[in-house]
Design a protein around this motif. Sequence first.
Motif, mmCIF file in Angstrom:
data_model
loop_
_atom_site.group_PDB
_atom_site.id
_atom_site.type_symbol
_atom_site.label_atom_id
_atom_site.label_comp_id
_atom_site.label_asym_id
_atom_site.label_seq_id
_atom_site.Cartn_x
_atom_site.Cartn_y
_atom_site.Cartn_z
ATOM 1 N N ASP A 152 0.852 -1.183 0.000
ATOM 2 C CA ASP A 152 0.000 0.000 0.000
ATOM 3 C C ASP A 152 0.890 1.236 0.000
ATOM 4 O OD1 ASP A 152 -2.286 1.553 0.062
ATOM 5 O OD2 ASP A 152 -2.468 1.458 2.247
ATOM 6 N N PHE A 153 0.518 2.231 -0.785
ATOM 7 C CA PHE A 153 1.286 3.479 -0.796
ATOM 8 C C PHE A 153 0.381 4.646 -1.132
ATOM 9 C CE2 PHE A 153 1.750 2.110 -5.257
ATOM 10 C CZ PHE A 153 1.502 3.290 -5.943
ATOM 11 N N LYS A 187 0.741 2.143 9.296
ATOM 12 C CA LYS A 187 1.946 2.880 9.664
ATOM 13 C C LYS A 187 2.815 3.194 8.450
ATOM 14 C CE LYS A 187 4.257 1.385 13.106
ATOM 15 N NZ LYS A 187 5.001 0.522 14.047
ATOM 16 N N PRO A 188 3.248 4.454 8.321
ATOM 17 C CA PRO A 188 4.194 4.787 7.250
ATOM 18 C C PRO A 188 5.494 4.007 7.445
ATOM 19 C CG PRO A 188 3.358 6.774 8.322
ATOM 20 C CD PRO A 188 2.896 5.613 9.126
ATOM 21 N N SER A 189 6.128 3.662 6.354
ATOM 22 C CA SER A 189 7.369 2.894 6.425
ATOM 23 C C SER A 189 8.411 3.481 5.488
ATOM 24 C CB SER A 189 7.114 1.436 6.052
ATOM 25 O OG SER A 189 8.335 0.728 6.014
ATOM 26 N N TRP A 190 9.658 3.511 5.967
ATOM 27 C CA TRP A 190 10.786 3.925 5.137
ATOM 28 C C TRP A 190 11.648 2.724 4.770
ATOM 29 C CZ3 TRP A 190 10.200 8.384 3.024
ATOM 30 C CH2 TRP A 190 9.534 9.405 3.696
ATOM 31 N N GLY A 222 14.413 6.407 -2.488
ATOM 32 C CA GLY A 222 13.474 5.349 -2.834
ATOM 33 C C GLY A 222 12.039 5.805 -3.103
ATOM 34 N N PRO A 223 11.533 6.825 -2.406
ATOM 35 C CA PRO A 223 10.153 7.258 -2.670
ATOM 36 C C PRO A 223 9.960 8.054 -3.961
ATOM 37 C CG PRO A 223 10.799 7.754 -0.402
ATOM 38 C CD PRO A 223 12.045 7.349 -1.137
ATOM 39 N N ASP A 278 6.688 11.843 -4.880
ATOM 40 C CA ASP A 278 7.302 11.051 -3.822
ATOM 41 C C ASP A 278 6.182 10.217 -3.210
ATOM 42 O OD1 ASP A 278 9.761 12.186 -4.260
ATOM 43 O OD2 ASP A 278 9.646 13.571 -2.566
ATOM 44 N N LEU A 279 6.436 8.938 -3.089
ATOM 45 C CA LEU A 279 5.437 8.001 -2.580
ATOM 46 C C LEU A 279 5.796 7.554 -1.164
ATOM 47 C CD1 LEU A 279 5.094 5.812 -5.807
ATOM 48 C CD2 LEU A 279 3.814 7.874 -5.173
ATOM 49 N N MET A 280 4.802 7.262 -0.364
ATOM 50 C CA MET A 280 5.002 6.755 0.982
ATOM 51 C C MET A 280 4.429 5.355 1.067
ATOM 52 S SD MET A 280 5.841 6.778 4.181
ATOM 53 C CE MET A 280 6.407 8.422 4.484
ATOM 54 N N ALA A 281 5.268 4.409 1.469
ATOM 55 C CA ALA A 281 4.812 3.028 1.682
ATOM 56 C C ALA A 281 4.141 2.936 3.052
ATOM 57 C CB ALA A 281 5.995 2.073 1.621
#
Length: 143
Positions: free
Chosen positions: A22-23, A71-74, A137-138, A63-66
């Motif tokens: 999910d992002f 919970k957001p993940s890096w 990465g994002p 820029d995408l957020m996983a």
Amino acid sequence: MARVNDLLQDTVKKAIELTSVDFGVIYGIRTLGEQQKLYEAGRSQTMNSKHLLQDDDTGHAVDLMAYDGKKPSWELVMYDDIADAMAKAARHTGAKLRWGAAWHIDDIAKWDGTMESAMNAYVDLRRSQGRRPFIDGPHFELN
């Protein structure tokens, strides 16, 4: 994403259908002031960011957020999975994309392998040049 280029929007929307990760989009358009702060902090390598409005009056980067559950993940492993989906989506939409963890590839849709292998190739390339890799990465941008 309202002012992000339509082709990039379509590619992001297709990618979310193709991935199990999910992002969401956390950045589309940036102001010059926002870009200046990121550049000065070393979080961007350029003042010519494709997050800024381009000649067609749209932004050419996201820029995408996983997300891991809610919970957001890096975690980088999640981003190379998202990048795999973005590459597949780009093949579908015809977008020519560059990924911020494989800067040396002009069009990730044409990479023969996983995006993890693309990222590793970029890291190896930079190290062979005696240069530090810049992993974002994002980040995805039209090229």
